[in-house]
Design an enzyme around this catalytic site. Structure first.
Site, PDB file in Angstrom:
ATOM      1  N   ILE A  51       0.046  -0.775 -15.264  1.00  0.00           N
ATOM      2  CA  ILE A  51      -0.882  -2.210 -15.427  1.00  0.00           C
ATOM      3  C   ILE A  51      -2.504  -0.613 -15.564  1.00  0.00           C
ATOM      4  CG2 ILE A  51      -2.004  -4.686 -15.590  1.00  0.00           C
ATOM      5  CD1 ILE A  51       1.425  -3.935 -16.135  1.00  0.00           C
ATOM      6  N   SER A  60       7.560  -3.306  -8.113  1.00  0.00           N
ATOM      7  CA  SER A  60       6.773  -2.193  -9.513  1.00  0.00           C
ATOM      8  C   SER A  60       7.804  -1.630  -9.795  1.00  0.00           C
ATOM      9  CB  SER A  60       6.301  -1.964  -8.275  1.00  0.00           C
ATOM     10  OG  SER A  60       6.092  -0.117  -9.654  1.00  0.00           O
ATOM     11  N   TYR A  65       5.928   3.800  -0.424  1.00  0.00           N
ATOM     12  CA  TYR A  65       5.563   2.474  -1.510  1.00  0.00           C
ATOM     13  C   TYR A  65       6.763   2.521  -2.076  1.00  0.00           C
ATOM     14  CZ  TYR A  65       3.186   0.454  -5.157  1.00  0.00           C
ATOM     15  OH  TYR A  65       2.603  -0.869  -6.395  1.00  0.00           O
ATOM     16  N   GLY A  72      -4.194 -10.891  -2.313  1.00  0.00           N
ATOM     17  CA  GLY A  72      -4.676 -10.288  -3.015  1.00  0.00           C
ATOM     18  C   GLY A  72      -5.599 -10.743  -4.141  1.00  0.00           C
ATOM     19  N   ASP A 131      -5.332 -10.658   6.456  1.00  0.00           N
ATOM     20  CA  ASP A 131      -4.847  -9.604   6.397  1.00  0.00           C
ATOM     21  C   ASP A 131      -3.139 -10.040   6.426  1.00  0.00           C
ATOM     22  OD1 ASP A 131      -4.119  -6.996   6.537  1.00  0.00           O
ATOM     23  OD2 ASP A 131      -4.970  -6.386   8.561  1.00  0.00           O
ATOM     24  N   LYS A 133       8.226  -1.505  -2.179  1.00  0.00           N
ATOM     25  CA  LYS A 133       8.537  -2.296  -3.316  1.00  0.00           C
ATOM     26  C   LYS A 133      10.430  -2.749  -3.609  1.00  0.00           C
ATOM     27  CE  LYS A 133       4.601  -2.685  -4.347  1.00  0.00           C
ATOM     28  NZ  LYS A 133       4.076  -3.733  -4.305  1.00  0.00           N
TER      29      LYS A 133
HETATM   30  P1  NAD Z   1      -5.070  -3.688  -6.067  1.00  0.00           P
HETATM   31  O1  NAD Z   1      -5.773  -2.784  -5.659  1.00  0.00           O
HETATM   32  O2  NAD Z   1      -6.576  -3.065  -7.691  1.00  0.00           O
HETATM   33  O3  NAD Z   1      -5.418  -5.137  -5.908  1.00  0.00           O
HETATM   34  C1  NAD Z   1      -4.232  -5.322  -4.469  1.00  0.00           C
HETATM   35  C2  NAD Z   1      -5.217  -6.817  -4.015  1.00  0.00           C
HETATM   36  O4  NAD Z   1      -4.404  -6.904  -2.623  1.00  0.00           O
HETATM   37  C3  NAD Z   1      -6.119  -6.654  -3.313  1.00  0.00           C
HETATM   38  O5  NAD Z   1      -7.317  -7.288  -3.750  1.00  0.00           O
HETATM   39  C4  NAD Z   1      -6.502  -6.571  -1.936  1.00  0.00           C
HETATM   40  O6  NAD Z   1      -7.756  -6.267  -1.413  1.00  0.00           O
HETATM   41  C5  NAD Z   1      -5.326  -6.964  -1.628  1.00  0.00           C
HETATM   42  N1  NAD Z   1      -5.072  -6.818  -0.602  1.00  0.00           N
HETATM   43  C6  NAD Z   1      -4.320  -5.562  -0.418  1.00  0.00           C
HETATM   44  N2  NAD Z   1      -3.347  -5.152   0.890  1.00  0.00           N
HETATM   45  C7  NAD Z   1      -3.750  -6.264   1.820  1.00  0.00           C
HETATM   46  C8  NAD Z   1      -4.161  -6.860   2.582  1.00  0.00           C
HETATM   47  N3  NAD Z   1      -4.035  -5.729   4.045  1.00  0.00           N
HETATM   48  N4  NAD Z   1      -4.363  -8.107   3.196  1.00  0.00           N
HETATM   49  C9  NAD Z   1      -4.776  -8.689   1.993  1.00  0.00           C
HETATM   50  N5  NAD Z   1      -4.956  -8.317   0.580  1.00  0.00           N
HETATM   51  C10 NAD Z   1      -4.477  -7.215   0.785  1.00  0.00           C
HETATM   52  O7  NAD Z   1      -4.157  -3.572  -7.269  1.00  0.00           O
HETATM   53  P2  NAD Z   1      -3.268  -4.342  -8.983  1.00  0.00           P
HETATM   54  O8  NAD Z   1      -2.648  -2.953  -8.938  1.00  0.00           O
HETATM   55  O9  NAD Z   1      -4.222  -5.011  -8.691  1.00  0.00           O
HETATM   56  O10 NAD Z   1      -1.752  -4.406  -7.137  1.00  0.00           O
HETATM   57  C11 NAD Z   1      -1.520  -5.787  -7.007  1.00  0.00           C
HETATM   58  C12 NAD Z   1       0.451  -5.543  -6.993  1.00  0.00           C
HETATM   59  O11 NAD Z   1       0.870  -4.938  -8.145  1.00  0.00           O
HETATM   60  C13 NAD Z   1       0.265  -4.840  -6.032  1.00  0.00           C
HETATM   61  O12 NAD Z   1       1.690  -5.032  -4.984  1.00  0.00           O
HETATM   62  C14 NAD Z   1       0.765  -3.671  -7.052  1.00  0.00           C
HETATM   63  O13 NAD Z   1       1.634  -2.487  -5.743  1.00  0.00           O
HETATM   64  C15 NAD Z   1       1.329  -4.264  -8.282  1.00  0.00           C
HETATM   65  N6  NAD Z   1       2.010  -3.676  -9.299  1.00  0.00           N
HETATM   66  C16 NAD Z   1       0.840  -2.430  -9.659  1.00  0.00           C
HETATM   67  C17 NAD Z   1       0.635  -2.083 -10.889  1.00  0.00           C
HETATM   68  C18 NAD Z   1      -0.264  -1.358 -11.317  1.00  0.00           C
HETATM   69  O14 NAD Z   1       0.011  -0.527 -11.926  1.00  0.00           O
HETATM   70  N7  NAD Z   1      -1.453  -1.248 -10.986  1.00  0.00           N
HETATM   71  C19 NAD Z   1       2.316  -1.373 -10.530  1.00  0.00           C
HETATM   72  C20 NAD Z   1       3.160  -2.028 -10.134  1.00  0.00           C
HETATM   73  C21 NAD Z   1       2.704  -3.031  -9.329  1.00  0.00           C
END
Ligand code: NAD
Length: 248
Positions: free
Chosen positions: A189, A143, A156, A18, A64, A160
């Site tokens: 974030i 998370s 979710y 991702g 995926d 996590k």
């Molecule tokens: P985002 O949605 O911007 O990015 C997620 C990425 O994962 C994307 O590139 C998406 O294409 C990829 N992805 C999703 N499902 C997929 C699949 N089945 N196969 C391949 N790729 C896949 O999210 P983000 O905010 O950058 O989050 C990244 C990680 O951090 C996640 O695990 C999220 O749960 C975690 N997180 C985010 C936050 C926040 O505040 N943004 C907080 C806590 C945890």
């Protein structure tokens, strides 16, 4: 001034799931800045290639990760293309929020498969080579929601929290082979998602955070690079919380 120490990951091969945007993109970029060769992974090959073109020593891959066979193929492809795999970052994740009483089985399965089973299969695939080479750094992006729970996010939060149990179990199983497994738990974030919040919603959220700001993607990437580096050589089975003090 004391001696300066830089994180040096020269020669290390890293895979970040991702990593075409958001936190994963920042992790991949910072690992590369520290010298690692990086596999950029998204579901769309053209997008992964476009991001890889902006990151030094990076190559794009498509998978995926919610499909186990695709994860196994991905790990094999990356090991062949990069000549090994030292650092695995399980970052890909999705949300399908709803109140628990209204949550459909399909939304439960989709989130558990994308966030938790994906990491299990990637770790199982990557650890074979890591065991042979007697070196591995596995970092799972969980998370604070997995530690605290959250209304509307039962699937979710469970995925996590599951990553925390997976992290600690893998740390115990693979520690004797010099494979470390840790998790990073971001709080709120600043990403496309949080940028879309109303000023009122943002202010209410910020009021709960001791550091009085949302985190930046680089705040998360810094913890990942530290865990991947020799500076963290005696750290395994841990959850590093990067949340501005929210969960404290
Ligand atoms: P985002 O949605 O911007 O990015 C997620 C990425 O994962 C994307 O590139 C998406 O294409 C990829 N992805 C999703 N499902 C997929 C699949 N089945 N196969 C391949 N790729 C896949 O999210 P983000 O905010 O950058 O989050 C990244 C990680 O951090 C996640 O695990 C999220 O749960 C975690 N997180 C985010 C936050 C926040 O505040 N943004 C907080 C806590 C945890």
């Amino acid at each position: 001034t004391g001696p300066t120490m830089r994180i040096d990951l020269t020669g290390k091969k890293a895979l970040v799931t991702g990593s075409t945007r958001g936190i994963g993109r920042a992790i991949a970029g910072m690992l590369a800045e520290c010298g690692a060769d990086v596999a950029i992974v998204g579901r769309d090959k053209a997008k992964a290639d476009a991001v890889a073109a902006e990151v030094p020593r990076a190559r794009g891959f498509a998978a995926d990760v919610s499909v186990p066979a695709e994860v196994e193929r991905l790990v094999g492809e990356v090991e062949t293309a990069l000549g090994g795999l030292d650092i695995l970052v399980n970052n890909a994740g999705i949300t399908k929020d709803n109140l628990m009483l209204r949550m459909k089985d399909d939304d439960w399965d989709a989130v558990l498969n994308a966030n938790l089973r994906s990491a299990f299969v990637a770790i199982r695939s990557a650890s074979r080579g890591m065991m042979k080479r007697r070196f591995g750094r596995i970092i799972n992006i969980t998370s604070v929601v997995g530690l605290m729970g959250n209304k509307g996010q039962a699937n979710y939060a469970a995925s996590k929290a599951g990553l925390v149990g997976l992290t600690k179990s893998v740390a115990k199983e693979l520690g004797s082979r010099n494979i470390l497994c840790n998790a990073v738990a971001p709080g709120f974030i600043s990403t496309d998602m949080t940028d879309a919040m109303t000023p009122e919603a943002r202010a209410a959220l910020t009021g709960e955070i001791p550091l009085e700001r949302l985190g930046a993607v680089q705040d998360v990437a810094g913890a990942v690079c530290w865990l991947a580096s020799d500076l963290a050589a005696y750290v395994t089975g841990q959850v590093i919380v990067v949340d501005g003090g929210l969960a404290a």
